[in-house]
Write a protein that holds these residues in place. Sequence first.
Motif, PDB file in Angstrom:
ATOM      1  N   GLU A 170     -19.263-153.807 -30.760  1.00 20.65           N
ATOM      2  CA  GLU A 170     -19.708-152.831 -29.765  1.00 20.65           C
ATOM      3  C   GLU A 170     -18.875-151.550 -29.830  1.00 20.65           C
ATOM      4  OE1 GLU A 170     -19.653-155.565 -26.440  1.00 20.65           O
ATOM      5  OE2 GLU A 170     -21.209-156.748 -27.413  1.00 20.65           O
ATOM      6  N   GLY A 171     -17.560-151.681 -29.762  1.00 17.07           N
ATOM      7  CA  GLY A 171     -16.717-150.477 -29.818  1.00 17.07           C
ATOM      8  C   GLY A 171     -16.926-149.696 -31.100  1.00 17.07           C
ATOM      9  N   LEU A 172     -17.114-150.382 -32.218  1.00 14.74           N
ATOM     10  CA  LEU A 172     -17.308-149.734 -33.516  1.00 14.74           C
ATOM     11  C   LEU A 172     -18.778-149.683 -33.920  1.00 14.74           C
ATOM     12  CD1 LEU A 172     -14.301-151.192 -35.547  1.00 14.74           C
ATOM     13  CD2 LEU A 172     -14.655-148.808 -34.912  1.00 14.74           C
ATOM     14  N   ALA A 173     -19.676-149.825 -32.957  1.00 18.45           N
ATOM     15  CA  ALA A 173     -21.109-149.805 -33.280  1.00 18.45           C
ATOM     16  C   ALA A 173     -21.446-148.576 -34.107  1.00 18.45           C
ATOM     17  CB  ALA A 173     -21.931-149.818 -31.992  1.00 18.45           C
ATOM     18  N   GLY A 174     -22.231-148.781 -35.138  1.00 20.86           N
ATOM     19  CA  GLY A 174     -22.652-147.678 -35.988  1.00 20.86           C
ATOM     20  C   GLY A 174     -21.793-147.479 -37.219  1.00 20.86           C
ATOM     21  N   ALA A 175     -20.563-148.000 -37.183  1.00 18.64           N
ATOM     22  CA  ALA A 175     -19.690-147.893 -38.358  1.00 18.64           C
ATOM     23  C   ALA A 175     -20.038-149.000 -39.352  1.00 18.64           C
ATOM     24  CB  ALA A 175     -18.227-148.001 -37.933  1.00 18.64           C
TER      25      ALA A 175
ATOM     26  N   LEU B  30     -29.479-147.627 -38.712  1.00 17.42           N
ATOM     27  CA  LEU B  30     -29.496-147.674 -37.237  1.00 17.42           C
ATOM     28  C   LEU B  30     -30.775-148.342 -36.750  1.00 17.42           C
ATOM     29  CD1 LEU B  30     -28.082-144.157 -36.272  1.00 17.42           C
ATOM     30  CD2 LEU B  30     -26.887-146.365 -36.285  1.00 17.42           C
ATOM     31  N   TYR B  34     -29.779-151.900 -35.393  1.00 15.58           N
ATOM     32  CA  TYR B  34     -29.646-151.717 -33.945  1.00 15.58           C
ATOM     33  C   TYR B  34     -30.977-151.430 -33.261  1.00 15.58           C
ATOM     34  CZ  TYR B  34     -24.691-151.214 -35.150  1.00 15.58           C
ATOM     35  OH  TYR B  34     -23.429-151.415 -35.624  1.00 15.58           O
ATOM     36  N   ALA B 352     -21.135-144.487 -31.344  1.00 20.08           N
ATOM     37  CA  ALA B 352     -20.928-145.751 -30.625  1.00 20.08           C
ATOM     38  C   ALA B 352     -21.424-145.642 -29.185  1.00 20.08           C
ATOM     39  CB  ALA B 352     -19.442-146.141 -30.654  1.00 20.08           C
ATOM     40  N   LEU B 355     -25.177-145.825 -29.182  1.00 15.32           N
ATOM     41  CA  LEU B 355     -25.641-147.210 -29.374  1.00 15.32           C
ATOM     42  C   LEU B 355     -25.394-148.054 -28.130  1.00 15.32           C
ATOM     43  CD1 LEU B 355     -24.636-147.579 -33.110  1.00 15.32           C
ATOM     44  CD2 LEU B 355     -26.961-147.737 -32.192  1.00 15.32           C
ATOM     45  N   ARG B 359     -28.316-150.033 -26.309  1.00 14.79           N
ATOM     46  CA  ARG B 359     -28.166-151.464 -26.032  1.00 14.79           C
ATOM     47  C   ARG B 359     -28.493-151.777 -24.574  1.00 14.79           C
ATOM     48  NH1 ARG B 359     -23.245-151.748 -28.319  1.00 14.79           N
ATOM     49  NH2 ARG B 359     -22.160-151.639 -26.348  1.00 14.79           N
TER      50      ARG B 359
END
Lengths: 362, 362
Positions: A170-175, B30, B34, B352, B355, B359
Amino acid sequence: MVKELRLALIGFGTVGQGLAELLMEKRDWLRAAYGLDARLVAVATARSGFLARAEGLDEAELLRIAASGQPLTAYAATGVKRWPTVREGLAATGADVLVEVTGTNLRDGEPGLSHIRQALEQGIHVITANKGPVALAAHELLALAARKGVQLRMEATVMAGTPVLSTLLEGLAGARIRALSGILNGTTNYILTAMSQGRDYSEALLEAQRLGYAEADPSADVEGYDALAKTLILAALVFGLPLRAEQVQRRGIAGVTQEEVRAAQAQGRRIKLVASLRLREGVEVSATSPSGQMPALPVEARVEPVALPLEHPLARVDGVMNALTVECDTLDSVTVIGPGAGRRQTAQGLLADLLAIARAQT
Amino acid sequence: MVKELRLALIGFGTVGQGLAELLMEKRDWLRAAYGLDARLVAVATARSGFLARAEGLDEAELLRIAASGQPLTAYAATGVKRWPTVREGLAATGADVLVEVTGTNLRDGEPGLSHIRQALEQGIHVITANKGPVALAAHELLALAARKGVQLRMEATVMAGTPVLSTLLEGLAGARIRALSGILNGTTNYILTAMSQGRDYSEALLEAQRLGYAEADPSADVEGYDALAKTLILAALVFGLPLRAEQVQRRGIAGVTQEEVRAAQAQGRRIKLVASLRLREGVEVSATSPSGQMPALPVEARVEPVALPLEHPLARVDGVMNALTVECDTLDSVTVIGPGAGRRQTAQGLLADLLAIARAQT
């Protein structure tokens, strides 16, 4: 607005009791700050079976009974029902969230694996501190949770409540994460730190046992099986890979000598038991070979003693502290350092997972 | 299931362009990983006003125009509409998420503050990398967001995309935070690290300027104002306190001498510019005095050079790296180390946050 979540707590050992304590101690604050009313509606142990009470069970009373050594069947209140097994009890009563904290079994994950499967099948969210089921079957269980539209969270299985899984997902979402390396076992880190201060292996191990950091049979820790289990969990969560134990290069610390530790120090290095996962170059995680053969494993997975240079972020993480370094495309390297074990520390991971589930429901 | 979020990007400097690059480069991923389809429907700069196109703007074309030095009004596509100001454009077009990345202004927070207020009033989620508005008014803005039922997220304002705000608010959910201490400014950490390697202050500052880590007028960094702004943001998010700049004890590094740095090293210490917030013992954060007087400030807030012992988790965080140590009731101490600046690093924080909003909507 206050949201109620009904919890079924499976297992009432150190971690289960730790969570009961936090729920009791933080009740007013969880309600005020997070709008969560967490009501314990069932508790189960191997000895006492599955006890449920729709109006809620009193944590203080359960803790008192456990401390006295009695079975939980001594809990006396109107409306308490009992089933001999979790299977029957859960089927009859349901819950919003199953908290699975029975003992870790790395052979077949039982009984936790069956508890988690059943809860997910029943459409119940699951949070767990039990490494066995998720080390062996996280991939399958996460797919089941997704199919049922519920969450399966396991923050407490890696570095206790130190927020590493939430950081990765979650904290690094997208990485795009390329590699992970971590000190994921406090016992071995304690021993290696003591050795770096001059003690030899067996002396350091005895000391760790005396302090309660190592068990009488220390092999799960010192042979690297505990760190390996966490590596499997990370592989499933971060890379979506159902990695098996035999696909991880494993070497524990029992063979590390005082001489090696000293030689490393003389070179400005520190020997640490490092668990690592690294994507292989040019291999797609979802690759399947055209021949239909099993493709090359897309990650290199290892648990082994490594002599880290002092400037490595893990080199100075000493004693029972744990740490995880993440390499990714947008941030180079991020490191999280924190406790990796303990009653309240592990219960904190369960609490954060519970609050994540509550947050997703509002 | 893919969820579309329509973005209005206010500011198209380094950070705005960095986000446009990430959105372009990560578009397919993405969507696949996600379920997010982030569509850029508006972009605004002081020079070109507010440009909107409901079908979406092409990031590559915007980046090409910006690289050529032209105004964004050179963007040629059917359906592009233009308003002279963000105020008018946003009122006329709306969006799901406003991305506020205009320049930081620590005096009055403008123009970002007005952009954020307007978006929240219109029921639009806001993500920002702009420290000014949130350092000065996070408390007010968070209350407004809550009233409107939308999110205001600011991961990129503290340690760029290194996940610290999400760690404090979500990863550590349920823990009571007692204290925070951090190296929150890369420029000063670079200078202090160079000084610990033998350079004097002015030499180290010149080097930082040559490498682009320090600005021509370095005062915002070296006098501690940048770290102070981040301290105000943390106070609002973690302790719910509308702290003002004058309530923080601030001392920069301009007065630190080579001799002090060397003397600290000789004692096994490292001088770091430490930003800290610590709850005072026995003072409730929500306390109001019975006399109606302003109660004693419930936290002690400081930005100052501190000689840290080597075993402190921040002592070995060198160069432009940043770090934050959190003390809380359930975990003792957790430290997050990572980059604190940079184009992609900051854009990662925005991604982040985006996202996290996506979410919460599924």
